[in-house]
Every structure is written in structure tokens, then in C-alpha cells.
Write a protein that holds these residues in place. Structure first.
Motif, PDB file in Angstrom:
ATOM      1  N   PRO A  53      25.803 -33.425  19.328  1.00 29.85           N
ATOM      2  CA  PRO A  53      25.380 -34.795  19.017  1.00 29.85           C
ATOM      3  C   PRO A  53      23.860 -34.976  19.001  1.00 29.85           C
ATOM      4  O   PRO A  53      23.364 -35.926  18.387  1.00 29.85           O
ATOM      5  CB  PRO A  53      26.017 -35.624  20.140  1.00 29.85           C
ATOM      6  CG  PRO A  53      27.201 -34.823  20.586  1.00 29.85           C
ATOM      7  CD  PRO A  53      26.745 -33.404  20.465  1.00 29.85           C
ATOM      8  N   TYR A  54      23.135 -34.076  19.659  1.00 28.48           N
ATOM      9  CA  TYR A  54      21.675 -34.178  19.734  1.00 28.48           C
ATOM     10  C   TYR A  54      20.979 -33.248  18.745  1.00 28.48           C
ATOM     11  O   TYR A  54      19.793 -33.398  18.477  1.00 28.48           O
ATOM     12  CB  TYR A  54      21.197 -33.816  21.148  1.00 28.48           C
ATOM     13  CG  TYR A  54      21.806 -34.663  22.233  1.00 28.48           C
ATOM     14  CD1 TYR A  54      21.176 -35.828  22.661  1.00 28.48           C
ATOM     15  CD2 TYR A  54      23.024 -34.316  22.826  1.00 28.48           C
ATOM     16  CE1 TYR A  54      21.730 -36.617  23.660  1.00 28.48           C
ATOM     17  CE2 TYR A  54      23.580 -35.096  23.823  1.00 28.48           C
ATOM     18  CZ  TYR A  54      22.933 -36.243  24.240  1.00 28.48           C
ATOM     19  OH  TYR A  54      23.490 -37.028  25.221  1.00 28.48           O
ATOM     20  N   ALA A  55      21.694 -32.279  18.207  1.00 30.29           N
ATOM     21  CA  ALA A  55      21.096 -31.201  17.427  1.00 30.29           C
ATOM     22  C   ALA A  55      20.967 -31.547  15.956  1.00 30.29           C
ATOM     23  O   ALA A  55      21.850 -32.171  15.372  1.00 30.29           O
ATOM     24  CB  ALA A  55      21.924 -29.926  17.572  1.00 30.29           C
ATOM     25  N   ASP A  56      19.861 -31.113  15.366  1.00 33.61           N
ATOM     26  CA  ASP A  56      19.706 -31.150  13.914  1.00 33.61           C
ATOM     27  C   ASP A  56      20.051 -29.790  13.322  1.00 33.61           C
ATOM     28  O   ASP A  56      20.597 -29.692  12.223  1.00 33.61           O
ATOM     29  CB  ASP A  56      18.271 -31.525  13.543  1.00 33.61           C
ATOM     30  CG  ASP A  56      17.924 -32.923  14.016  1.00 33.61           C
ATOM     31  OD1 ASP A  56      18.446 -33.881  13.425  1.00 33.61           O
ATOM     32  OD2 ASP A  56      17.158 -33.057  14.987  1.00 33.61           O
ATOM     33  N   LEU A  57      19.709 -28.740  14.039  1.00 33.92           N
ATOM     34  CA  LEU A  57      20.086 -27.367  13.717  1.00 33.92           C
ATOM     35  C   LEU A  57      20.508 -26.729  15.033  1.00 33.92           C
ATOM     36  O   LEU A  57      20.197 -27.247  16.116  1.00 33.92           O
ATOM     37  CB  LEU A  57      18.912 -26.565  13.133  1.00 33.92           C
ATOM     38  CG  LEU A  57      18.196 -27.066  11.887  1.00 33.92           C
ATOM     39  CD1 LEU A  57      17.112 -28.078  12.250  1.00 33.92           C
ATOM     40  CD2 LEU A  57      17.545 -25.885  11.133  1.00 33.92           C
ATOM     41  N   LEU A  58      21.183 -25.593  14.958  1.00 27.62           N
ATOM     42  CA  LEU A  58      21.542 -24.843  16.157  1.00 27.62           C
ATOM     43  C   LEU A  58      21.015 -23.424  16.055  1.00 27.62           C
ATOM     44  O   LEU A  58      21.083 -22.797  14.992  1.00 27.62           O
ATOM     45  CB  LEU A  58      23.058 -24.788  16.340  1.00 27.62           C
ATOM     46  CG  LEU A  58      23.752 -25.976  17.009  1.00 27.62           C
ATOM     47  CD1 LEU A  58      25.251 -25.715  17.050  1.00 27.62           C
ATOM     48  CD2 LEU A  58      23.221 -26.203  18.412  1.00 27.62           C
ATOM     49  N   GLU A  59      20.500 -22.924  17.176  1.00 27.52           N
ATOM     50  CA  GLU A  59      20.126 -21.511  17.287  1.00 27.52           C
ATOM     51  C   GLU A  59      21.160 -20.844  18.183  1.00 27.52           C
ATOM     52  O   GLU A  59      21.339 -21.252  19.335  1.00 27.52           O
ATOM     53  CB  GLU A  59      18.722 -21.376  17.890  1.00 27.52           C
ATOM     54  CG  GLU A  59      18.275 -19.940  18.067  1.00 27.52           C
ATOM     55  CD  GLU A  59      16.894 -19.816  18.709  1.00 27.52           C
ATOM     56  OE1 GLU A  59      16.534 -18.686  19.097  1.00 27.52           O
ATOM     57  OE2 GLU A  59      16.187 -20.845  18.826  1.00 27.52           O
ATOM     58  N   LEU A  60      21.869 -19.864  17.652  1.00 27.45           N
ATOM     59  CA  LEU A  60      22.924 -19.178  18.388  1.00 27.45           C
ATOM     60  C   LEU A  60      22.450 -17.774  18.740  1.00 27.45           C
ATOM     61  O   LEU A  60      22.148 -16.966  17.856  1.00 27.45           O
ATOM     62  CB  LEU A  60      24.202 -19.119  17.546  1.00 27.45           C
ATOM     63  CG  LEU A  60      24.730 -20.478  17.054  1.00 27.45           C
ATOM     64  CD1 LEU A  60      25.971 -20.279  16.195  1.00 27.45           C
ATOM     65  CD2 LEU A  60      25.027 -21.411  18.225  1.00 27.45           C
ATOM     66  N   GLY A  61      22.380 -17.494  20.032  1.00 26.16           N
ATOM     67  CA  GLY A  61      21.856 -16.209  20.483  1.00 26.16           C
ATOM     68  C   GLY A  61      22.909 -15.123  20.531  1.00 26.16           C
ATOM     69  O   GLY A  61      24.037 -15.341  20.999  1.00 26.16           O
ATOM     70  N   LEU A  62      22.552 -13.952  20.025  1.00 26.11           N
ATOM     71  CA  LEU A  62      23.404 -12.770  20.110  1.00 26.11           C
ATOM     72  C   LEU A  62      22.981 -11.995  21.352  1.00 26.11           C
ATOM     73  O   LEU A  62      21.835 -11.544  21.437  1.00 26.11           O
ATOM     74  CB  LEU A  62      23.244 -11.920  18.852  1.00 26.11           C
ATOM     75  CG  LEU A  62      24.212 -10.759  18.648  1.00 26.11           C
ATOM     76  CD1 LEU A  62      24.370 -10.453  17.154  1.00 26.11           C
ATOM     77  CD2 LEU A  62      23.746  -9.487  19.354  1.00 26.11           C
ATOM     78  N   PRO A  63      23.862 -11.839  22.355  1.00 23.83           N
ATOM     79  CA  PRO A  63      23.478 -11.145  23.588  1.00 23.83           C
ATOM     80  C   PRO A  63      22.977  -9.726  23.294  1.00 23.83           C
ATOM     81  O   PRO A  63      23.574  -9.007  22.489  1.00 23.83           O
ATOM     82  CB  PRO A  63      24.772 -11.106  24.401  1.00 23.83           C
ATOM     83  CG  PRO A  63      25.618 -12.189  23.830  1.00 23.83           C
ATOM     84  CD  PRO A  63      25.265 -12.271  22.377  1.00 23.83           C
ATOM     85  N   TYR A  64      21.891  -9.354  23.964  1.00 22.10           N
ATOM     86  CA  TYR A  64      21.271  -8.058  23.705  1.00 22.10           C
ATOM     87  C   TYR A  64      20.720  -7.510  25.013  1.00 22.10           C
ATOM     88  O   TYR A  64      20.202  -8.267  25.844  1.00 22.10           O
ATOM     89  CB  TYR A  64      20.165  -8.219  22.663  1.00 22.10           C
ATOM     90  CG  TYR A  64      19.444  -6.942  22.299  1.00 22.10           C
ATOM     91  CD1 TYR A  64      20.142  -5.841  21.842  1.00 22.10           C
ATOM     92  CD2 TYR A  64      18.058  -6.849  22.415  1.00 22.10           C
ATOM     93  CE1 TYR A  64      19.489  -4.667  21.511  1.00 22.10           C
ATOM     94  CE2 TYR A  64      17.386  -5.684  22.075  1.00 22.10           C
ATOM     95  CZ  TYR A  64      18.101  -4.590  21.630  1.00 22.10           C
ATOM     96  OH  TYR A  64      17.457  -3.428  21.300  1.00 22.10           O
ATOM     97  N   SER A  65      20.814  -6.209  25.190  1.00 23.33           N
ATOM     98  CA  SER A  65      20.459  -5.577  26.463  1.00 23.33           C
ATOM     99  C   SER A  65      18.969  -5.558  26.749  1.00 23.33           C
ATOM    100  O   SER A  65      18.556  -5.497  27.911  1.00 23.33           O
ATOM    101  CB  SER A  65      20.991  -4.137  26.488  1.00 23.33           C
ATOM    102  OG  SER A  65      20.438  -3.402  25.397  1.00 23.33           O
ATOM    103  N   ASP A  66      18.126  -5.601  25.722  1.00 26.26           N
ATOM    104  CA  ASP A  66      16.678  -5.487  25.924  1.00 26.26           C
ATOM    105  C   ASP A  66      15.940  -6.585  25.161  1.00 26.26           C
ATOM    106  O   ASP A  66      15.179  -6.300  24.230  1.00 26.26           O
ATOM    107  CB  ASP A  66      16.194  -4.114  25.459  1.00 26.26           C
ATOM    108  CG  ASP A  66      16.846  -2.988  26.234  1.00 26.26           C
ATOM    109  OD1 ASP A  66      16.407  -2.740  27.359  1.00 26.26           O
ATOM    110  OD2 ASP A  66      17.804  -2.385  25.716  1.00 26.26           O
TER     111      ASP A  66
END
Length: 260
Positions: free
Chosen positions: A41-54
Motif C-alpha cells: 500500500p505504500y510502495a510505488d515500486l518494489l525491490e526484491l532481494g535475492l539471498p546471496y552468501s557474499d
């Protein structure tokens, strides 16, 4: 909704766009999806993180989230399913934040095509200098994904002129020469940095690394077209606090004051 439309709608409302960050698989698969429902409801765009070890560009808060997601078995197929689920909830732009190693390990074309099919709008690639592999960047564009790269206060005019044209989604402007993390105040000089960037691209410019409260949001809105909030959301979750007050405070800070 296109990326351009998302930024333009926010501008029409007199504010900078809000881009919340959600880590896939954190605190678990269902919890990540619930986080999306709460931030949408607050977002105009979303950044979705891909889990990564480093995650070399991330501070301790996002590192902990990534490590937890990986310990629980979150893998590329799970992130793809997460993106599909998020896409079923919204037509807002979805940008996948990934380091380059998972792209190379999977195979760039396979990676790009899979995320495009899942519903991703674009990619944020923090550790790929686009001029180091223009063919890979062109491949992403050919598949239909927008690309976003990072620029920093230390970026020279020559570096800005090289990187900015590759940003077909938006330009991710790092507020500090450091890693992600919530801060009480952003450094001076951001408006000048954004203006230098805008001399080389018509793409929107968003500021990240440090957006955590109304003060930092207001500073970002005075300088740029959008702001990314990441560590402050994960820290709220770690502390058992609701996300909505954090999002509301930041969103209010993104409204620009009108001169009379």
C-alpha cells in the motif's frame, strides 16, 4: 504499470517515489510474502532481494536477513516462485536486486528469461560495472528486462557518463561511500550529485543506503525522484515492531514542500 509511470504518478502526487526492499525467503517464504502485502500500500515500486552468501554492498542488517534465508534453504527456484506470487498481487514494477555471481552461475540468458517470465520488471546489479560486460547488459534488455546500476558520491563525471546510459529502469544513487544501513541523516551534496547524473540520462534517479525516517526521506525527496528503504524495514522486523509506522513516516517525508 511501467517504471516511468510509477515515478510519474508519485511526482503527480507531489512526492518522490517510495521503493521498499523485501528479501526473498526472509524471515521465511510465507513471511516474505506477508511483508510484501504489508508494504504494497505504500510502495510505488518494489525491490526484491535475492539471498546471496557474499553481499559485499550490504550492511549487517541485510546480511543477517540474507544468511537466514539461505540457512532455511531459499534457492533460485524459490525466489522465482516468490516473484510469481508477488506479481499476482500487484502490477507495480518489481526490480530484482542480485549480485552478478548467481547470474553467471545460472547462465545469463536462462537467469534473465526465468525472471522475466516470473514477472520481474528489471534488475539491480550492484557489483557489475556495465561497461565491463555490455553484451550481458544488452542480453538483459533483449529479454525485456530493465537494468539499474549504482552510482556514488565518489563517481566522477566520466564514470557517471559511462554508467548512466545503461540504466534503463532507474539510476540507483548510493548516498554514502559505504554499505547499506539505516542512518539518522544523509550527507550533504546529494542534490548536486543527482544533477550531475541527470545531465547524462532521462531515467529517474532514486537514492538508497540510509533512508530510515522522515528526515532522511525529506533529504532524498529534495534531491531525487525516489528513495529506497531497506535496512530500516528489516531492523523493525528483527525488533518485533510493525512495518507500517516506519513506511508511513518515510512516505510522509517524501512529500515535497511547495513554495508560495
Amino acid at each position: 504499470m511501467t517504471t516511468r509511470e510509477a515515478f510519474e504518478r508519485a511526482a503527480y502526487e507531489g512526492r518522490a517515489a517510495l521503493i521498499p526492499y523485501v528479501m526473498a525467503g526472509y524471515p521465511d517464504a510465507q513471511g516474505a510474502l506477508e511483508t510484501v502485502r504489508r508494504v504494497l500500500p505504500y510502495a510505488d515500486l518494489l525491490e526484491l532481494g535475492l539471498p546471496y552468501s557474499d553481499p559485499l554492498g550490504d550492511g549487517p542488517v541485510i546480511q543477517r536477513a540474507s544468511e537466514r534465508a539461505l540457512r532455511q534453504g531459499t534457492r533460485l527456484k524459490d525466489v522465482l516462485e516468490f516473484v510469481r506470487q508477488v506479481r499476482s498481487l500487484t502490477d507495480k514494477p518489481l526490480f530484482i536486486m542480485t549480485y552478478i555471481n548467481p547470474v553467471i552461475a545460472t547462465g545469463p540468458r536462462r537467469f534473465f528469461e526465468a525472471f522475466k517470465a516470473a514477472g520481474a520488471t528489471g534488475l539491480i546489479l550492484p557489483d557489475l560495472p556495465p561497461d565491463e560486460d555490455p553484451a550481458l547488459v544488452a542480453l538483459a534488455h533483449g529479454v525485456g528486462l530493465e537494468t539499474t546500476f549504482l552510482l556514488a558520491p565518489t563517481s566522477t563525471d566520466a564514470r557517471i557518463a559511462t554508467v548512466a546510459p545503461h540504466c534503463t529502469g532507474f539510476v540507483y544513487t548510493v548516498s554514502v561511500a559505504g554499505v547499506t544501513g539505516a542512518r539518522d541523516k544523509l550527507p550533504d551534496g546529494l542534490p548536486e550529485l543527482v544533477q550531475r547524473i541527470k545531465q547524462h540520462t532521462a531515467a529517474p534517479v532514486a537514492i538508497g543506503f540510509g533512508i530510515s525516517n522522515q528526515t532522511t526521506a525529506r533529504q532524498a525527496a529534495q534531491a531525487a525522484d525516489g528513495a529506497v528503504i531497506a535496512s530500516a524495514l528489516i531492523r523493525a522486523h528483527e525488533e518485533g515492531r510493525p512495518l507500517e509506522p516506519v513506511l508511513e513516516e518515510v512516505r510522509q517525508g517524501l512529500f515535497r514542500q511547495v513554495s508560495v
